[in-house]
Design a protein around this motif. Structure first.
Motif, PDB file in Angstrom:
ATOM      1  N   GLU A 251       5.202   1.977 115.145  1.00  0.00           N
ATOM      2  CA  GLU A 251       4.313   2.446 116.207  1.00  0.00           C
ATOM      3  C   GLU A 251       2.877   2.453 115.701  1.00  0.00           C
ATOM      4  OE1 GLU A 251       5.323   6.109 117.975  1.00  0.00           O
ATOM      5  OE2 GLU A 251       7.420   5.548 118.405  1.00  0.00           O
ATOM      6  N   VAL A 252       1.991   2.027 116.561  1.00  0.00           N
ATOM      7  CA  VAL A 252       0.574   1.971 116.201  1.00  0.00           C
ATOM      8  C   VAL A 252      -0.227   2.657 117.311  1.00  0.00           C
ATOM      9  CG1 VAL A 252      -1.355   0.502 115.562  1.00  0.00           C
ATOM     10  CG2 VAL A 252       0.976  -0.190 115.002  1.00  0.00           C
ATOM     11  N   SER A 253      -1.196   3.487 116.931  1.00  0.00           N
ATOM     12  CA  SER A 253      -2.026   4.194 117.901  1.00  0.00           C
ATOM     13  C   SER A 253      -2.899   3.219 118.676  1.00  0.00           C
ATOM     14  CB  SER A 253      -2.917   5.213 117.178  1.00  0.00           C
ATOM     15  OG  SER A 253      -3.898   5.721 118.029  1.00  0.00           O
ATOM     16  N   PRO A 254      -2.964   3.356 120.010  1.00  0.00           N
ATOM     17  CA  PRO A 254      -3.868   2.495 120.796  1.00  0.00           C
ATOM     18  C   PRO A 254      -5.317   2.602 120.320  1.00  0.00           C
ATOM     19  CG  PRO A 254      -2.354   3.656 122.233  1.00  0.00           C
ATOM     20  CD  PRO A 254      -2.159   4.234 120.881  1.00  0.00           C
ATOM     21  N   LYS A 255      -5.710   3.786 119.867  1.00  0.00           N
ATOM     22  CA  LYS A 255      -7.077   3.964 119.374  1.00  0.00           C
ATOM     23  C   LYS A 255      -7.323   3.089 118.157  1.00  0.00           C
ATOM     24  CE  LYS A 255     -10.181   7.512 117.593  1.00  0.00           C
ATOM     25  NZ  LYS A 255     -10.329   8.935 117.222  1.00  0.00           N
ATOM     26  N   LEU A 256      -6.305   3.003 117.284  1.00  0.00           N
ATOM     27  CA  LEU A 256      -6.424   2.166 116.100  1.00  0.00           C
ATOM     28  C   LEU A 256      -6.533   0.691 116.481  1.00  0.00           C
ATOM     29  CD1 LEU A 256      -6.430   2.222 112.999  1.00  0.00           C
ATOM     30  CD2 LEU A 256      -3.949   1.987 113.059  1.00  0.00           C
ATOM     31  N   VAL A 257      -5.778   0.277 117.499  1.00  0.00           N
ATOM     32  CA  VAL A 257      -5.836  -1.111 117.975  1.00  0.00           C
ATOM     33  C   VAL A 257      -7.209  -1.418 118.544  1.00  0.00           C
ATOM     34  CG1 VAL A 257      -4.832  -2.777 119.576  1.00  0.00           C
ATOM     35  CG2 VAL A 257      -3.351  -1.128 118.405  1.00  0.00           C
ATOM     36  N   GLU A 258      -7.738  -0.505 119.339  1.00  0.00           N
ATOM     37  CA  GLU A 258      -9.056  -0.733 119.928  1.00  0.00           C
ATOM     38  C   GLU A 258     -10.121  -0.833 118.844  1.00  0.00           C
ATOM     39  OE1 GLU A 258      -9.878  -1.372 123.007  1.00  0.00           O
ATOM     40  OE2 GLU A 258      -7.775  -1.281 123.623  1.00  0.00           O
ATOM     41  N   GLN A 259     -10.022  -0.001 117.823  1.00  0.00           N
ATOM     42  CA  GLN A 259     -11.015  -0.058 116.754  1.00  0.00           C
ATOM     43  C   GLN A 259     -10.908  -1.363 115.979  1.00  0.00           C
ATOM     44  OE1 GLN A 259     -10.833   3.149 113.925  1.00  0.00           O
ATOM     45  NE2 GLN A 259     -13.000   2.971 113.437  1.00  0.00           N
ATOM     46  N   ALA A 260      -9.674  -1.859 115.768  1.00  0.00           N
ATOM     47  CA  ALA A 260      -9.494  -3.138 115.080  1.00  0.00           C
ATOM     48  C   ALA A 260     -10.098  -4.284 115.879  1.00  0.00           C
ATOM     49  CB  ALA A 260      -8.007  -3.370 114.820  1.00  0.00           C
ATOM     50  N   LYS A 261      -9.893  -4.285 117.197  1.00  0.00           N
ATOM     51  CA  LYS A 261     -10.472  -5.332 118.045  1.00  0.00           C
ATOM     52  C   LYS A 261     -11.999  -5.261 118.027  1.00  0.00           C
ATOM     53  CE  LYS A 261      -6.502  -5.775 121.165  1.00  0.00           C
ATOM     54  NZ  LYS A 261      -6.010  -5.623 122.553  1.00  0.00           N
ATOM     55  N   HIS A 262     -12.548  -4.014 118.009  1.00  0.00           N
ATOM     56  CA  HIS A 262     -14.004  -3.861 117.978  1.00  0.00           C
ATOM     57  C   HIS A 262     -14.567  -4.426 116.672  1.00  0.00           C
ATOM     58  CE1 HIS A 262     -17.934  -2.099 118.651  1.00  0.00           C
ATOM     59  NE2 HIS A 262     -17.870  -1.552 117.436  1.00  0.00           N
ATOM     60  N   ILE A 263     -13.902  -4.126 115.545  1.00  0.00           N
ATOM     61  CA  ILE A 263     -14.376  -4.656 114.262  1.00  0.00           C
ATOM     62  C   ILE A 263     -14.272  -6.174 114.241  1.00  0.00           C
ATOM     63  CG2 ILE A 263     -13.873  -4.706 111.785  1.00  0.00           C
ATOM     64  CD1 ILE A 263     -13.029  -1.794 112.004  1.00  0.00           C
ATOM     65  N   LEU A 264     -13.205  -6.724 114.830  1.00  0.00           N
ATOM     66  CA  LEU A 264     -13.049  -8.167 114.873  1.00  0.00           C
ATOM     67  C   LEU A 264     -14.187  -8.825 115.632  1.00  0.00           C
ATOM     68  CD1 LEU A 264     -11.231 -10.657 114.256  1.00  0.00           C
ATOM     69  CD2 LEU A 264     -10.124 -10.242 116.474  1.00  0.00           C
ATOM     70  N   ALA A 265     -14.681  -8.154 116.671  1.00  0.00           N
ATOM     71  CA  ALA A 265     -15.739  -8.736 117.492  1.00  0.00           C
ATOM     72  C   ALA A 265     -17.114  -8.560 116.892  1.00  0.00           C
ATOM     73  CB  ALA A 265     -15.691  -8.129 118.888  1.00  0.00           C
ATOM     74  N   THR A 266     -17.296  -7.544 116.015  1.00  0.00           N
ATOM     75  CA  THR A 266     -18.644  -7.237 115.523  1.00  0.00           C
ATOM     76  C   THR A 266     -18.834  -7.535 114.050  1.00  0.00           C
ATOM     77  OG1 THR A 266     -17.985  -4.941 115.108  1.00  0.00           O
ATOM     78  CG2 THR A 266     -18.977  -5.425 117.250  1.00  0.00           C
ATOM     79  N   GLU A 267     -17.807  -7.399 113.232  1.00  0.00           N
ATOM     80  CA  GLU A 267     -17.944  -7.574 111.790  1.00  0.00           C
ATOM     81  C   GLU A 267     -17.960  -9.048 111.439  1.00  0.00           C
ATOM     82  OE1 GLU A 267     -18.661  -6.624 108.033  1.00  0.00           O
ATOM     83  OE2 GLU A 267     -18.336  -5.082 109.565  1.00  0.00           O
ATOM     84  N   ARG A 268     -19.021  -9.489 110.750  1.00  0.00           N
ATOM     85  CA  ARG A 268     -19.157 -10.893 110.395  1.00  0.00           C
ATOM     86  C   ARG A 268     -19.198 -11.109 108.877  1.00  0.00           C
ATOM     87  NH1 ARG A 268     -17.237 -13.005 114.829  1.00  0.00           N
ATOM     88  NH2 ARG A 268     -18.416 -12.372 116.680  1.00  0.00           N
ATOM     89  N   GLU A 269     -19.719 -10.124 108.160  1.00  0.00           N
ATOM     90  CA  GLU A 269     -19.921 -10.332 106.733  1.00  0.00           C
ATOM     91  C   GLU A 269     -18.617 -10.215 105.948  1.00  0.00           C
ATOM     92  OE1 GLU A 269     -22.869  -7.605 105.499  1.00  0.00           O
ATOM     93  OE2 GLU A 269     -24.464  -8.472 106.737  1.00  0.00           O
ATOM     94  N   ARG A 270     -17.795  -9.240 106.269  1.00  0.00           N
ATOM     95  CA  ARG A 270     -16.544  -9.049 105.521  1.00  0.00           C
ATOM     96  C   ARG A 270     -15.399  -9.024 106.523  1.00  0.00           C
ATOM     97  NH1 ARG A 270     -16.402  -3.639 102.557  1.00  0.00           N
ATOM     98  NH2 ARG A 270     -18.163  -4.593 101.471  1.00  0.00           N
ATOM     99  N   ARG A 271     -14.460  -9.912 106.392  1.00  0.00           N
ATOM    100  CA  ARG A 271     -13.362 -10.020 107.341  1.00  0.00           C
ATOM    101  C   ARG A 271     -12.239  -9.083 106.925  1.00  0.00           C
ATOM    102  NH1 ARG A 271     -15.125 -12.280 111.768  1.00  0.00           N
ATOM    103  NH2 ARG A 271     -12.930 -12.633 112.313  1.00  0.00           N
ATOM    104  N   VAL A 272     -12.225  -7.867 107.524  1.00  0.00           N
ATOM    105  CA  VAL A 272     -11.154  -6.908 107.256  1.00  0.00           C
ATOM    106  C   VAL A 272     -10.154  -6.873 108.400  1.00  0.00           C
ATOM    107  CG1 VAL A 272     -12.538  -5.477 105.721  1.00  0.00           C
ATOM    108  CG2 VAL A 272     -12.594  -5.054 108.183  1.00  0.00           C
ATOM    109  N   VAL A 273     -10.474  -7.584 109.485  1.00  0.00           N
ATOM    110  CA  VAL A 273      -9.549  -7.732 110.616  1.00  0.00           C
ATOM    111  C   VAL A 273      -9.521  -9.222 110.976  1.00  0.00           C
ATOM    112  CG1 VAL A 273      -9.008  -7.124 112.999  1.00  0.00           C
ATOM    113  CG2 VAL A 273     -10.020  -5.402 111.466  1.00  0.00           C
ATOM    114  N   GLU A 274      -8.310  -9.794 111.106  1.00  0.00           N
ATOM    115  CA  GLU A 274      -8.177 -11.221 111.421  1.00  0.00           C
ATOM    116  C   GLU A 274      -7.176 -11.413 112.569  1.00  0.00           C
ATOM    117  OE1 GLU A 274      -9.682 -13.817 110.373  1.00  0.00           O
ATOM    118  OE2 GLU A 274     -10.669 -13.254 108.486  1.00  0.00           O
ATOM    119  N   ARG A 275      -7.457 -12.380 113.407  1.00  0.00           N
ATOM    120  CA  ARG A 275      -6.477 -12.831 114.409  1.00  0.00           C
ATOM    121  C   ARG A 275      -6.079 -14.263 114.024  1.00  0.00           C
ATOM    122  NH1 ARG A 275      -4.705 -11.198 119.255  1.00  0.00           N
ATOM    123  NH2 ARG A 275      -6.285  -9.567 119.443  1.00  0.00           N
TER     124      ARG A 275
END
Length: 473
Positions: A94-118
């Motif tokens: 089980e994963v918290s929806p809040k955690l999923v939303e934060q991961a998607k936000h980092i994926l869309a904004t973080e460019r220098e260090r890739r800590v979230v990947e699709r």
């Protein structure tokens, strides 16, 4: 502990307790807000390296290879999650929806260090991969046996809701201790003051606060020193009162005794000698009346009720009238008065009292100057300091140097003039009090060729406007 102590303690403690609770609650709210703002995604370099490794594994090895990689990483701190298009974890967790939303936000904004990947897998599905921030509640190794916390991943546990009870309790204890010390610091010297005032009210004026409050350097210590000054003045006043009563009774006893003797003689004498006895009775009555008058004047001055002290006094006109009367009396006994007046100024005060003060000094000089000599009166103006200097000089026997500081005391008569003096020793004492009431001062000194010099200094207002009020001789 007095009432003032508890008042100090209560109000200081209330203020400190309120401040402690207020600061504690503010820190608590701030910590909650900071915790809510903190990222729940692991942003560390190891997490970035793990995500890149997992992305390569999924692309070239498929989902089974990724499952093996995740299982190998479970006993360690870094635990990777891979979510498909429906936000289902590859491992069924089980994963918290809040955690999923934060991961998607980092994926869309973080460019220098890739800590979230699709990453798109060979089977056609795409997976969102990230690593949650470590839970410090169980230490670097995570929970025992590699199990995660019982609540859902990505949600804060009870530790983040911790209210700072222990810091507040410690701060309250410290506040109470310091409130106690501060209240004692203020109330302790006030207790000494209360005891000193009670002692003074009961007549004990010998108690001093300086020894018990000398270690302090604040307003309460100043109050203690002022109390010592007050009691010292009260002791002086009480001693002077006792001395005055003793001296007055002594001065009155002699004329009263002479009156009684004269009255007794009048009863037994014949008519021819009765006139002499009545003359003696009249003379003693005049002496007593003069003494009582001087005592009344002295009493008014001691009580600070000398009357109006705001009248402008034309000092040169006053001295002119005084010198005319004194010269007439001095000539009758073979003495002279010489004046050098240049003081067309005004002095603010009481004309009657000031006249009496200067006249007392002048008549005293005429009384003691030698026959055939001259009493001199000089004036000098200090225009810069607005002071009038008046000097009265005689050619009498003077005063012994050891008695010079006592000639302005009550009932004092110099040893050189006591035998032939008919006064009571009040004239110069009254003169000093009147001059001081006019914001001036008086002093005396022996002259080099014999005689006494008395200097009176008075502040003046302005030049005398006119001399129309001068009495013609």
């Amino acid at each position: 502990m007095g009432r003032l102590f508890w008042k100090f303690f209560f109000f200081i403690a209330i203020a400190q307790i309120t401040a402690t609770f207020g600061v504690g609650v503010l820190f608590w709210v701030e910590n909650l807000e900071r915790s809510n703002r903190n990222s729940e995604i692991d942003l560390s370099p190891p997490a970035s390296f793990m995500i890149r490794s997992a992305a390569a594994t999924l692309q070239f090895g498929g989902t089974e290879a990724l499952r093996s990689l995740i299982n190998e990483g479970r006993p360690h701190r870094l635990q990777l999650y891979a979510l498909d298009e429906d936000n289902k974890d590859l491992m069924g967790r089980e994963v918290s929806p809040k955690l999923v939303e934060q991961a998607k936000h980092i994926l869309a904004t973080e460019r220098e260090r890739r800590v979230v990947e699709r990453v798109k897998a060979p089977n056609g599905h795409s997976y969102l991969m990230f690593i949650p921030a470590p839970n410090d509640e169980f230490g670097p190794g995570g929970p025992p046996g590699g199990a995660r916390e019982p609540h859902r991943i990505g949600e804060r546990g009870p530790k983040s809701m911790f209210f700072p009870t222990m810091p507040i309790v410690v701060a309250l204890l410290a506040s109470l201790v310091f409130a106690l010390l501060l209240a004692w610091y203020f109330s302790h010297p006030i207790g000494h003051l209360k005891n000193a005032f009670n002692q003074a009210a009961n007549g004990n004026l010998d108690l001093e606060l300086e020894p018990v409050m000398s270690a302090r350097n604040d307003e309460l210590a100043d109050l203690g020193r002022d109390f010592d000054v007050m009691t010292a003045k009260l002791r002086t006043l009480m001693e002077s009162q006792r001395r005055l009563l003793h001296d007055v009774s002594h001065e009155l006893r002699s004329p009263i005794a002479r009156l009684q003797v004269a009255i007794g003689l009048a009863r037994v004498q014949d008519k021819d000698k009765l006139d002499l006895t009545l003359e003696r009775i009249e003379r003693e009555s005049v002496r007593m009346d003069k003494l009582v008058g001087e005592l009344l004047t002295l009493s008014r001055l001691e009580a600070n009720v000398p009357g109006s002290m705001e009248e402008p006094i034309a000092i040169e006109a006053m001295l002119g009238d005084m010198i005319n009367d004194a010269s007439f009396e001095a000539e009758a006994i073979g003495k002279h008065v010489d004046d050098q007046l240049d003081c067309r100024v005004q002095v603010k005060g009481n004309p009657e009292l000031l006249y009496r003060a200067i006249e007392n000094v002048l008549r005293n000089a005429i009384k003691h100057t030698a026959p055939g000599t001259t009493v001199q009166i000089h004036t000098q103006l200090d225009e810069i300091n607005k002071l009038l200097h008046l000097s009265i000089l005689d050619r009498g026997p003077g005063v012994p140097e050891e008695e010079m500081n006592s000639i302005f005391e009550l009932f004092f008569r110099s040893s050189r003039t006591k035998s032939n003096s008919s006064g009571h020793g009040l004239g110069l004492s009254i003169a000093r009090r009147i001059v001081e009431a006019h914001q001036g001062f008086i002093q005396a000194a022996n002259r080099s060729n014999g005689g006494l010099r008395v200097d009176i200094t008075l502040p003046f207002m302005a030049d005398e406007p006119a001399r129309g009020d001068t009495v013609e001789s």
